[in-house]
Design a protein around this motif. Structure first.
Motif, PDB file in Angstrom:
ATOM      1  N   THR A  60       0.816  -1.220   0.000  1.00 59.35           N
ATOM      2  CA  THR A  60       0.000   0.000   0.000  1.00 59.35           C
ATOM      3  C   THR A  60       0.849   1.269   0.000  1.00 59.35           C
ATOM      4  N   ASN A  61       2.118   1.134  -0.301  1.00 59.86           N
ATOM      5  CA  ASN A  61       3.044   2.265  -0.280  1.00 59.86           C
ATOM      6  C   ASN A  61       2.610   3.340  -1.272  1.00 59.86           C
ATOM      7  N   TYR A  77      -0.353  12.731   3.633  1.00 54.46           N
ATOM      8  CA  TYR A  77      -1.154  11.768   2.857  1.00 54.46           C
ATOM      9  C   TYR A  77      -2.078  10.932   3.747  1.00 54.46           C
ATOM     10  N   SER A  78      -2.378  11.425   4.946  1.00 53.62           N
ATOM     11  CA  SER A  78      -3.123  10.583   5.889  1.00 53.62           C
ATOM     12  C   SER A  78      -4.583  10.404   5.509  1.00 53.62           C
ATOM     13  N   GLY A  79      -5.079  11.179   4.539  1.00 47.86           N
ATOM     14  CA  GLY A  79      -6.443  10.978   4.075  1.00 47.86           C
ATOM     15  C   GLY A  79      -6.598   9.825   3.107  1.00 47.86           C
ATOM     16  N   TYR A  80      -5.480   9.264   2.646  1.00 48.25           N
ATOM     17  CA  TYR A  80      -5.519   8.106   1.753  1.00 48.25           C
ATOM     18  C   TYR A  80      -5.588   6.839   2.599  1.00 48.25           C
ATOM     19  N   THR A  81      -6.798   6.362   2.843  1.00 51.66           N
ATOM     20  CA  THR A  81      -7.004   5.123   3.589  1.00 51.66           C
ATOM     21  C   THR A  81      -7.511   4.073   2.598  1.00 51.66           C
ATOM     22  N   TRP A  82      -6.734   3.043   2.402  1.00 52.17           N
ATOM     23  CA  TRP A  82      -7.032   2.062   1.360  1.00 52.17           C
ATOM     24  C   TRP A  82      -8.222   1.167   1.727  1.00 52.17           C
ATOM     25  N   ASP A  83      -9.006   0.847   0.728  1.00 52.54           N
ATOM     26  CA  ASP A  83     -10.063  -0.136   0.887  1.00 52.54           C
ATOM     27  C   ASP A  83      -9.437  -1.508   1.151  1.00 52.54           C
ATOM     28  N   ASP A 109      -5.134  -3.189  -5.903  1.00 54.24           N
ATOM     29  CA  ASP A 109      -5.003  -4.518  -6.514  1.00 54.24           C
ATOM     30  C   ASP A 109      -4.391  -4.477  -7.908  1.00 54.24           C
ATOM     31  N   ARG A 110      -3.890  -3.316  -8.320  1.00 55.13           N
ATOM     32  CA  ARG A 110      -3.086  -3.148  -9.525  1.00 55.13           C
ATOM     33  C   ARG A 110      -3.793  -3.640 -10.787  1.00 55.13           C
ATOM     34  N   ASN A 111      -3.425  -4.809 -11.308  1.00 53.12           N
ATOM     35  CA  ASN A 111      -4.000  -5.290 -12.578  1.00 53.12           C
ATOM     36  C   ASN A 111      -4.928  -6.479 -12.379  1.00 53.12           C
TER      37      ASN A 111
END
Length: 314
Positions: free
Chosen positions: A223-224, A238-244, A249-251
Motif C-alpha cells: 500500500t506504499n 497523505y493521511s487521508g488516503y485510507t485504502w479499501d 489490486d493493480r492489474n
C-alpha cells in the motif's frame, strides 16, 4: 469595539448612519462585516462609519475635545480589555479581521509618535465562492467537489476540468479532507442514488511500478503511496488516503488500475455493508480511462488549489 476619544485624520471615505445614540453607532459598526472604525461628536450624535482600507489614521484626543471613536478589534479574552491609551493600551499593536464584498482583510493598529493611531491593511488569501478551505502544514488549501448522478468522468477529463479552474485534482492530506470529499459527494448524488460510486482524486501510478519487474521495486509493492505521483504538490502526510480492503489490486481486473479514486458509499442507503473494511471515503486504484464498472460508475472528482487574494480585498 474599543471606545475612546479621537478623530479620523487620514481617510478616503465614510458612510453616515442615522443613530439615536453613540451606542447605536458603535453597534452598527460592530454588526457590519466591513466597518473598522465608528466616529461621532459627543453632542449632537453624528455617526460616521469607516470601512476596511478606507481609514488610515485616527488622532488621539481628550474627553474635553468632544470627539468619540470606536475601533473594532480582535479579543481572545473573556472580558473587555482595559488600560491606558486604548485600543493599543500603550504603544503596542492591536489588530482585527473584517470582510468586504470581495474578500477578507487583516489590519493592525499602531500608536505612533505623532499621537496618532495608524491602521495598516493586508489582504488574506481565501477560497473562491463554492470552495471550502482547509489548513495544511505549510499552506491553506481550497477544495471543490464536482459530479452528478447521471454523468461520468475519466481521470483525464476530471483533471482537465480542474485545470480549467486553475486547480488540479486534490489529494487527501487529512481524514478531514477525505471525509469532506466523500460526504459532499453523497450530497451531490442524492439520498436515492442506487449504487456506490467513485470520485477521482490526485494520484497516478509511476511507470516503473507497472513495467516489467515492478515487483522487485520495494516502493511499488503493498500500500506504499510512493508508487504514485501526485499532481497536488502540497501534500505532506497523505493521511487521508485510507485504502479499501485488499487494495490497491493493480492489474487484478485484467488491466492496470493506475489512478486513484475515492469510494462514495452512503451508509444510510446501504446499512449492511461491512464499513470497517469498506468505509465511505476509502481509496482504491481504478482504470484511468474507465467510467463504467459492473456495480458502480465514476461519477465525479475533487479539485484543489491554493487560496487567492481577490482584487480589491484590501
Amino acid at each position: 469595539m474599543i471606545v475612546t476619544y479621537g478623530k479620523p485624520t487620514n481617510f478616503t471615505s465614510y458612510v453616515s448612519f442615522f443613530a439615536i445614540s453613540w451606542d447605536d453607532c458603535v453597534i452598527q459598526c460592530y454588526k457590519s462585516m466591513s466597518c473598522v472604525v465608528a466616529h461621532s461628536t459627543v453632542s449632537p450624535i453624528s455617526c460616521n462609519l469607516y470601512d476596511v482600507n478606507k481609514i488610515f489614521g485616527v488622532e488621539k484626543l481628550e474627553a474635553a475635545d468632544g470627539f468619540l471613536v470606536a475601533f473594532k478589534v480582535m479579543n481572545n479574552q473573556s472580558f473587555c480589555p482595559i488600560g491606558d491609551n486604548p485600543p493599543t493600551f500603550g504603544e503596542g499593536t492591536n489588530h482585527g479581521i473584517v470582510t468586504n464584498d470581495v474578500g477578507k482583510c487583516a489590519y493592525d493598529i499602531n500608536f505612533d509618535n505623532t499621537n496618532t493611531w495608524q491602521l495598516t491593511y493586508t489582504a488574506i488569501p481565501d477560497c473562491p465562492y463554492g470552495w471550502t478551505i482547509f489548513t495544511r502544514p505549510t499552506t491553506k488549501w481550497c477544495i471543490q467537489v464536482t459530479g452528478g448522478a447521471d454523468i461520468t468522468y475519466t481521470q483525464s477529463q476530471a483533471l482537465s476540468y480542474c485545470e480549467q479552474l486553475e486547480a488540479t485534482l486534490t489529494g487527501l492530506e487529512t481524514t478531514n479532507e477525505r471525509d469532506f470529499v466523500a460526504n459532499t459527494a453523497i450530497d451531490i448524488l442524492g439520498p436515492d442514488y442506487p449504487q456506490f460510486a467513485g470520485f477521482w482524486v490526485s494520484g497516478v501510478r509511476k511507470s516503473e511500478c507497472y513495467a516489467d519487474g515492478w515487483q522487485d521495486i520495494p516502493y511499488c509493492t503493498g500500500t506504499n503511496l510512493q508508487q504514485f505521483s501526485f499532481s497536488d504538490d502540497y501534500l505532506s502526510s497523505y493521511s487521508g488516503y485510507t485504502w479499501d480492503y485488499e487494495q490497491p489490486d493493480r492489474n487484478a481486473v485484467g488491466q492496470w488500475s493506475n489512478c486513484i479514486q475515492i469510494w462514495i458509499r452512503n451508509e444510510a442507503k446501504f446499512p449492511n455493508l461491512t464499513y470497517s473494511l469498506y468505509a465511505n471515503g476509502n481509496v482504491d486504484d481504478a482504470v484511468c480511462d474507465g467510467v463504467d464498472y459492473q456495480d458502480y460508475y465514476l461519477r465525479g472528482f475533487a479539485c484543489g488549489k491554493l487560496p487567492v487574494i481577490p482584487d480589491g480585498a484590501c
